[in-house]
Motif scaffolding. Structure first.
Motif, PDB file in Angstrom:
ATOM      1  N   VAL A 112       0.849  -1.194   0.000  1.00  0.00           N
ATOM      2  CA  VAL A 112       0.000   0.000   0.000  1.00  0.00           C
ATOM      3  C   VAL A 112       0.885   1.243   0.000  1.00  0.00           C
ATOM      4  CG1 VAL A 112      -1.737   1.310   1.292  1.00  0.00           C
ATOM      5  CG2 VAL A 112      -1.849  -1.195   1.235  1.00  0.00           C
ATOM      6  N   ILE A 113       0.476   2.241  -0.768  1.00  0.00           N
ATOM      7  CA  ILE A 113       1.064   3.574  -0.676  1.00  0.00           C
ATOM      8  C   ILE A 113      -0.060   4.540  -0.309  1.00  0.00           C
ATOM      9  CG2 ILE A 113       2.193   5.462  -1.906  1.00  0.00           C
ATOM     10  CD1 ILE A 113       3.501   3.392  -3.713  1.00  0.00           C
ATOM     11  N   VAL A 114       0.144   5.306   0.741  1.00  0.00           N
ATOM     12  CA  VAL A 114      -0.834   6.312   1.131  1.00  0.00           C
ATOM     13  C   VAL A 114      -0.445   7.618   0.461  1.00  0.00           C
ATOM     14  CG1 VAL A 114      -1.771   7.665   3.044  1.00  0.00           C
ATOM     15  CG2 VAL A 114      -1.396   5.203   3.320  1.00  0.00           C
ATOM     16  N   CYS A 115      -1.356   8.152  -0.331  1.00  0.00           N
ATOM     17  CA  CYS A 115      -1.098   9.339  -1.137  1.00  0.00           C
ATOM     18  C   CYS A 115      -1.947  10.492  -0.591  1.00  0.00           C
ATOM     19  CB  CYS A 115      -1.469   9.030  -2.584  1.00  0.00           C
ATOM     20  SG  CYS A 115      -0.973  10.286  -3.744  1.00  0.00           S
ATOM     21  N   ILE A 116      -1.291  11.473   0.013  1.00  0.00           N
ATOM     22  CA  ILE A 116      -2.016  12.600   0.600  1.00  0.00           C
ATOM     23  C   ILE A 116      -2.148  13.697  -0.440  1.00  0.00           C
ATOM     24  CG2 ILE A 116      -2.070  14.289   2.465  1.00  0.00           C
ATOM     25  CD1 ILE A 116      -0.484  12.385   4.165  1.00  0.00           C
ATOM     26  N   ASN A 117      -3.342  13.823  -0.984  1.00  0.00           N
ATOM     27  CA  ASN A 117      -3.607  14.763  -2.075  1.00  0.00           C
ATOM     28  C   ASN A 117      -4.093  16.110  -1.526  1.00  0.00           C
ATOM     29  OD1 ASN A 117      -3.869  15.581  -4.763  1.00  0.00           O
ATOM     30  ND2 ASN A 117      -6.001  14.920  -4.863  1.00  0.00           N
ATOM     31  N   LEU A 118      -4.150  17.092  -2.418  1.00  0.00           N
ATOM     32  CA  LEU A 118      -4.601  18.446  -2.080  1.00  0.00           C
ATOM     33  C   LEU A 118      -3.691  19.102  -1.046  1.00  0.00           C
ATOM     34  CD1 LEU A 118      -8.424  17.647  -1.883  1.00  0.00           C
ATOM     35  CD2 LEU A 118      -7.247  18.806  -3.744  1.00  0.00           C
ATOM     36  N   ILE A 119      -2.400  18.743  -1.095  1.00  0.00           N
ATOM     37  CA  ILE A 119      -1.470  19.287  -0.109  1.00  0.00           C
ATOM     38  C   ILE A 119      -1.336  20.800  -0.245  1.00  0.00           C
ATOM     39  CG2 ILE A 119       0.582  18.913  -1.538  1.00  0.00           C
ATOM     40  CD1 ILE A 119       0.237  18.403   2.290  1.00  0.00           C
ATOM     41  N   ASP A 120      -1.512  21.324  -1.466  1.00  0.00           N
ATOM     42  CA  ASP A 120      -1.437  22.770  -1.676  1.00  0.00           C
ATOM     43  C   ASP A 120      -2.594  23.483  -0.979  1.00  0.00           C
ATOM     44  OD1 ASP A 120      -3.067  21.396  -3.457  1.00  0.00           O
ATOM     45  OD2 ASP A 120      -2.719  22.775  -5.128  1.00  0.00           O
ATOM     46  N   GLU A 121      -3.792  22.864  -1.017  1.00  0.00           N
ATOM     47  CA  GLU A 121      -4.947  23.446  -0.330  1.00  0.00           C
ATOM     48  C   GLU A 121      -4.765  23.404   1.179  1.00  0.00           C
ATOM     49  OE1 GLU A 121      -7.503  25.002  -1.739  1.00  0.00           O
ATOM     50  OE2 GLU A 121      -6.507  24.674  -3.673  1.00  0.00           O
ATOM     51  N   ALA A 122      -4.174  22.324   1.679  1.00  0.00           N
ATOM     52  CA  ALA A 122      -3.925  22.201   3.121  1.00  0.00           C
ATOM     53  C   ALA A 122      -2.963  23.278   3.593  1.00  0.00           C
ATOM     54  CB  ALA A 122      -3.374  20.813   3.435  1.00  0.00           C
ATOM     55  N   GLU A 123      -1.928  23.527   2.802  1.00  0.00           N
ATOM     56  CA  GLU A 123      -0.932  24.529   3.187  1.00  0.00           C
ATOM     57  C   GLU A 123      -1.536  25.930   3.215  1.00  0.00           C
ATOM     58  OE1 GLU A 123       2.188  23.881   0.399  1.00  0.00           O
ATOM     59  OE2 GLU A 123       3.015  22.142   1.497  1.00  0.00           O
ATOM     60  N   LYS A 124      -2.482  26.203   2.310  1.00  0.00           N
ATOM     61  CA  LYS A 124      -3.169  27.501   2.324  1.00  0.00           C
ATOM     62  C   LYS A 124      -3.958  27.696   3.616  1.00  0.00           C
ATOM     63  CE  LYS A 124      -3.760  27.850  -2.710  1.00  0.00           C
ATOM     64  NZ  LYS A 124      -4.751  27.822  -3.814  1.00  0.00           N
ATOM     65  N   LYS A 125      -4.433  26.575   4.199  1.00  0.00           N
ATOM     66  CA  LYS A 125      -5.210  26.631   5.441  1.00  0.00           C
ATOM     67  C   LYS A 125      -4.329  26.513   6.674  1.00  0.00           C
ATOM     68  CE  LYS A 125      -9.386  24.708   3.330  1.00  0.00           C
ATOM     69  NZ  LYS A 125     -10.427  23.651   3.377  1.00  0.00           N
ATOM     70  N   GLY A 126      -3.016  26.486   6.460  1.00  0.00           N
ATOM     71  CA  GLY A 126      -2.100  26.400   7.590  1.00  0.00           C
ATOM     72  C   GLY A 126      -1.957  24.999   8.167  1.00  0.00           C
ATOM     73  N   ILE A 127      -2.374  23.982   7.399  1.00  0.00           N
ATOM     74  CA  ILE A 127      -2.285  22.592   7.861  1.00  0.00           C
ATOM     75  C   ILE A 127      -0.924  22.033   7.460  1.00  0.00           C
ATOM     76  CG2 ILE A 127      -3.248  20.270   7.636  1.00  0.00           C
ATOM     77  CD1 ILE A 127      -5.942  21.601   6.957  1.00  0.00           C
ATOM     78  N   LYS A 128      -0.172  21.548   8.433  1.00  0.00           N
ATOM     79  CA  LYS A 128       1.140  20.957   8.175  1.00  0.00           C
ATOM     80  C   LYS A 128       1.074  19.461   8.436  1.00  0.00           C
ATOM     81  CE  LYS A 128       3.561  25.155   9.532  1.00  0.00           C
ATOM     82  NZ  LYS A 128       4.456  25.623   8.556  1.00  0.00           N
ATOM     83  N   ILE A 129       1.554  18.674   7.505  1.00  0.00           N
ATOM     84  CA  ILE A 129       1.507  17.212   7.616  1.00  0.00           C
ATOM     85  C   ILE A 129       2.928  16.666   7.517  1.00  0.00           C
ATOM     86  CG2 ILE A 129       0.685  15.073   6.541  1.00  0.00           C
ATOM     87  CD1 ILE A 129      -1.736  16.697   5.537  1.00  0.00           C
ATOM     88  N   ASN A 130       3.328  15.888   8.521  1.00  0.00           N
ATOM     89  CA  ASN A 130       4.656  15.270   8.530  1.00  0.00           C
ATOM     90  C   ASN A 130       4.528  13.853   7.982  1.00  0.00           C
ATOM     91  OD1 ASN A 130       7.132  13.990   9.203  1.00  0.00           O
ATOM     92  ND2 ASN A 130       7.479  15.519  10.812  1.00  0.00           N
TER      93      ASN A 130
END
Length: 234
Positions: A112-130
């Motif tokens: 399995v590969i987990v693919c976190i999409n819409l990362i650009d939208e998350a960054e606009k909302k101040g969401i940081k994902i490690n």
């Protein structure tokens, strides 16, 4: 050497899964009904590092518990068709809600590969994902992308190549349930393992049988009969 592989795309509705599919395959795609169901599956191809990948866009679902035709088709494809990789697409802006499906897939299959999409939208909302922490906790590669802008595609394609080439190995985390459920799993898992061998995760199958998943049992029995017929005719 095998240079052709199948990748299944799984994810909740509106995670950008089909956008990723389209970005991967472009015009090299077609659609057809799946196994007598009214649900259509889109299929396409992509070539990378001298390898050919057949990409299958599974129906968008919130779970894989066979509560609907879409869920049943997506679940059965992952379990019985055994794609070389299942790529789970998550929405970076709703990660906690999306992770439920990812954890279900991790119980079903290893690669399995987990693919976190819409990362650009998350960054606009101040969401940081490690993604490194998530990779360590989930036991599978986690890649951040934006399918719409093709951000992260080189890393994703390289990870796919490394996984099918055996250069990296997945060790998916398994959800631990309460003591009563775990005891029941242990009781029946060995019997299931003797029946299915390595063809299906015996732990996952034990969980589904404990949950009374009649649709899965029906499909499993149907495939046992078909396999028996094939062996007799061979």
């Amino acid at each position: 050497m095998n240079n052709s592989y199948r990748i299944a795309l799984a994810g909740n509705p509106n995670t950008g899964k089909s956008t990723l599919f389209n970005a991967f395959t472009g015009l090299r795609q077609h659609t057809g009904n799946w196994a007598g169901k009214t649900v259509s599956l889109a299929e396409g191809t992509v070539r990378h590092k001298e390898k050919n990948y057949q990409i299958v866009d599974l129906p968008g679902t919130y779970s894989l518990f066979s509560n609907s035709v879409d869920e049943e088709v997506a679940r059965n494809y992952i379990v019985f068709e055994k794609p070389d990789i299942t790529l789970v697409v998550l929405d970076a802006t709703s990660l906690e809600r999306n992770l439920n499906l990812a954890l279900q897939v991790l119980e079903m299959t290893k690669n399995v590969i987990v693919c976190i999409n819409l990362i650009d939208e998350a960054e606009k909302k101040g969401i940081k994902i490690n993604e490194r922490i998530l990779t360590r906790k989930l036991g599978v590669p986690v890649i951040k992308i934006s399918a719409r802008n093709k951000i992260g595609f080189p890393m994703l394609l390289d990870t796919i190549d490394r996984l099918v080439s055996g250069k990296i190995e997945c060790n998916p985390v398994q959800t631990t349930y309460n003591e009563e459920i775990e005891e029941k799993i242990t009781t029946i898992e060995s019997k299931i393992s003797n029946l299915v061998g390595n063809t299906i995760s015996s732990r996952w199958l034990a969980l589904r049988l404990l949950d009374g998943d009649k649709a899965l049992l029906t499909e499993f029995n149907r495939r046992l009969v078909l396999n028996d017929q094939v062996r007799r005719e061979a």
